[in-house]
Scaffold this active site. Structure first.
Site, short mmCIF file in Angstrom:
data_model
loop_
_atom_site.label_atom_id
_atom_site.label_comp_id
_atom_site.label_asym_id
_atom_site.label_seq_id
_atom_site.Cartn_x
_atom_site.Cartn_y
_atom_site.Cartn_z
CD GLU A 29 1.57 -1.82 1.66
OE1 GLU A 29 1.16 -1.69 2.84
OE2 GLU A 29 0.83 -1.83 0.67
CB CYS A 82 0.75 -0.71 5.81
SG CYS A 82 0.85 -2.47 6.20
#
Length: 531
Positions: free
Chosen positions: A267, A301
Site C-alpha cells: 500500500e 495514506c
C-alpha cells in the site's frame, strides 16, 4: 507567507517521556538483536522528550530472526486453524482491556491525538476478530469444477507461504504493524516485522500482547533499525513481503522482490480526492470533511488532500468548512480533548511547510491555517485550507501527507470525476451527495476504495472487502479473502477416474478418441451448471 520548520529539541540530557521506564525497557527487550548492539534513541514529537532506546539491528540479527521464525512456523502450521484462531480472539480482548497503555505509547511516540490513536487500536481489535472468525472458511479446501463431470474430482488447497516479512510505517505504527501480521500468522506463516525506526515501541507494545495471548514467542520476530540497512536482508530471507510506505520506496521493494521471484503486496502513496455535490447535506459534509482531511494530522495514506466542490454549493460550503477548521482544537497530551495533534518529525513539518509556502508564493490563497505552531509544540502545524492551487505548484500533484487540503470549484459531477481521476495515484476517494447518486458515481472513480458520505473509515472498516490502491498507489490488497489468501500458495489437486483425459485410452484409435471428446464437449456446452 513563509513558515519555518521548527526542530525537535534534543538536549544533552532530555526530559523523560510520561511512559513508565520499566515498560519501555521491557518492550525494547523483545527485539531480536545480539547482545551489545548500539542503541537508537526515540524521542516524543510532542516535546522532544526521550522515550527510550532500542537496539540497532544488523543483517545478522535479521537472519537470526528469520531462522527462529522459520523453525517455529513448522509447528504452528501443523496446528488446527481453530487453535490459531483462539489466540487472536484472546488478543482481541487483551487489546481492548489494555487500551490505556497502548494509547499512551502510541500517542507519545507519534504525537497524534488520542482519537486517532484509538482508531488504530479499534482496527487491530476488529481485524483480530474478523480473521479469527473467518480464517477457517477462507483457508479450507474448496471443491472446484473438474475437467470432466463425475470423472475428475478437483480440490483447491491453500498452504502457508512459510515466512512473511512485514515492513510497517510510522504514521499508523499499531495498525500497520499488527493487522497485516494477523492475517499472515493465521494463514500459518511465521513473521519477521520491521517497524519504522521512528516508532518501534508502539509495534512492540502490540507484539507483547500477542505473546501474552498465546502466540509462540519465536513465531513473530521484531527487528529494529533503518530500512536502508535492514530492508534488503529482510527481503532476501522471506517468502512473501507486505510493505506500507511511499511509492518511491515501494518501487525499490518491488524490484528486490522481483529478483527473488517472491510475491509482495504494497500500500503506497495517495493524493486522495473528495467530491462535494450540490445535493449533499451541508452540515454532515462539513464535519466529515474535517475528519477526512485532518485525522491523524493528515498523515494518513487515505486522507483527503484535494477537494472538488460543485459550483452550486461552493459559496455555502467553503465558508462553513473554513469556519469549522478554524475552530479545531490542537493540543499535546494524553487526553481526549484535542481534535488534532502534532506531526511526527522534522522531516514531515519541513515537507508540509515547503508545500504550503510554494503554493502561496505562486498565487494560492490561504483560507485557514498556513503556518507552524511552535507555541503548541515543536512539530505542530495548523490545519490548512488553500484555494487557487494550480498545476505548477508542488502541492497540486505531490503527496503532502500533512494537514493541508486544496479546494477547487467545479461545474458539475462530471468535471469533479474527471479532476479526481487526473492523478497518478488511486488509493481512496470520497463522494458527498445522496446515497443513490453516490453509489452510481463511485465506480467511475479510479481508486481502490471509494466512500459515499464518509471520508475513509466506511471502506477501511469493511474488513470483509479488499482494500488497496490502483495505479501508483499499490499492488495487491489487504482485508477480506484476498488479505489472507495472499499469504498462501494455492495448490490444485485433481483426481481422475474412469476414462483418462490423456494419453489415449488403450485400444481406442486417435480419430475415434477425438470424435468422442468432440461430442462430449458439445454436450457440455449445453449444460447450464457446467458453463
Amino acid at each position: 507567507m513563509t513558515t519555518t520548520a521548527t526542530e525537535v529539541p534534543t538536549p544533552a540530557t532530555p526530559a523523560r517521556s510520561p511512559l513508565d521506564p520499566a515498560l519501555v525497557d521491557r518492550l525494547a527487550a523483545l527485539v531480536t538483536a545480539a547482545p551489545g548492539r548500539p542503541r537508537q534513541a526515540s524521542y516524543a514529537p510532542f516535546d522532544g522528550a526521550l522515550i527510550g532506546e532500542v537496539p540497532t539491528c544488523t543483517a545478522d540479527d535479521v537472519r537470526e530472526a528469520q531462522r527462529r521464525a522459520r523453525e517455529a512456523q513448522r509447528a504452528w502450521a501443523a496446528r488446527p486453524v481453530a487453535e490459531r484462531c483462539a489466540v487472536f480472539l484472546r488478543y482481541h480482548d487483551l487489546v481492548l482491556d489494555r487500551q490505556e497503555q497502548i494509547l499512551d505509547v502510541t500517542q507519545v511516540e507519534t504525537g497524534k491525538a488520542r482519537t486517532s490513536a484509538f482508531e488504530e487500536l479499534a482496527d487491530v481489535a476488529m481485524t483480530s476478530r474478523y480473521y479469527a472468525h473467518t480464517a477457517e472458511r477462507h483457508l479450507r479446501p474448496v471443491r472446484r469444477r473438474g475437467a470432466l463431470p463425475v470423472l475428475t474430482r478437483t480440490v483447491e488447497h491453500h498452504h502457508p507461504k512459510g515466512l512473511v516479512g512485514v515492513i510497517s510505517p510510522w504514521n499508523y505504527p499499531l495498525t500497520l504493524a499488527v493487522s497485516d501480521a494477523i492475517a499472515a500468522l493465521l494463514a500459518g506463516n511465521g513473521v519477521v516485522l520491521k517497524p519504522d525506526a521512528q516508532t518501534p515501541f508502539t509495534a512492540l507494545a502490540a507484539v507483547e500482547l500477542l505473546y501474552e495471548a498465546g502466540l509462540p514467542r519465536d513465531l513473530l520476530q521484531v527487528v529494529t533499525g533503518a530500512g536502508k540497512d535492514l530492508g534488503g536482508p529482510l527481503i532476501e530471507g522471506v517468502d512473501y513481503l507486505m510493505f506500507t510506505g511511499s511509492t518511491a520506496t515501494g518501487r525499490i521493494v518491488a524490484e528486490q522482490c522481483a529478483r527473488r521471484l517472491i510475491g509482495f503486496s504494497a500500500e503506497l502513496g495517495g493524493k486522495n480526492p473528495m467530491i462535494v455535490l450540490a445535493d449533499a447535506d451541508l452540515d454532515s459534509t462539513v464535519e466529515g470533511a474535517v475528519n477526512a482531511c485532518f485525522a491523524n494530522s493528515g498523515q494518513l495514506c487515505i486522507s483527503v488532500e484535494r477537494m472538488y466542490v460543485e459550483d452550486a454549493v461552493y459559496d455555502r460550503f467553503v465558508p462553513a468548512f473554513v469556519e469549522r477548521v478554524q475552530r479545531m482544537t490542537l493540543a499535546a497530551g494524553l487526553t481526549w480533548d484535542a481534535e488534532m495533534g502534532s506531526l511526527v518529525s522534522e522531516q514531515q513539518l519541513a515537507t508540509v511547510s515547503r508545500h504550503v509556502d510554494d503554493a502561496v508564493a505562486k498565487g494560492a490563497r490561504v483560507l485557514a491555517g498556513g503556518k507552524a505552531r511552535p507555541d503548541l509544540g515543536p512539530l505542530f502545524y495548523e490545519p490548512t485550507v488553500l484555494e487557487g492551487v494550480t498545476d505548477e505548484m508542488v502541492l497540486c500533484r505531490d503527496e503532502t501527507f500533512g494537514p493541508v487540503v486544496a479546494l477547487t470549484r467545479v461545474a458539475d459531477a462530471d468535471e469533479a470525476v474527471e479532476r479526481a481521476n487526473d492523478t497518478c495515484y488511486g488509493l481512496n476517494a470520497s463522494i458527498w451527495t445522496t446515497a443513490r447518486r453516490g453509489a452510481e458515481i463511485a465506480p467511475r472513480i479510479q481508486a481502490g476504495t471509494v466512500n459515499v458520505n464518509e471520508g475513509y473509515a466506511a471502506a477501511w472498516a469493511s474488513l470483509d472487502a479488499p482494500m488497496g490502491g490502483m495505479k501508483d498507489s499499490g499492488v495487491g490488497r489487504r482485508h477480506g479473502r484476498e488479505g489472507i489468501l495472499k499469504y498462501t500458495e494455492a495448490q490444485t489437486v485433481a483426481v481422475q477416474r474412469g476414462m483418462p483425459i490423456g494419453p489415449l485410452p488403450p485400444g481406442i484409435a486417435p480419430d475415434r478418441y477425438a470424435a468422442v471428446m468432440t461430442g462430449a464437449l458439445k454436450v457440455l456446452k449445453r449444460v447450464p451448471f457446467l458453463r
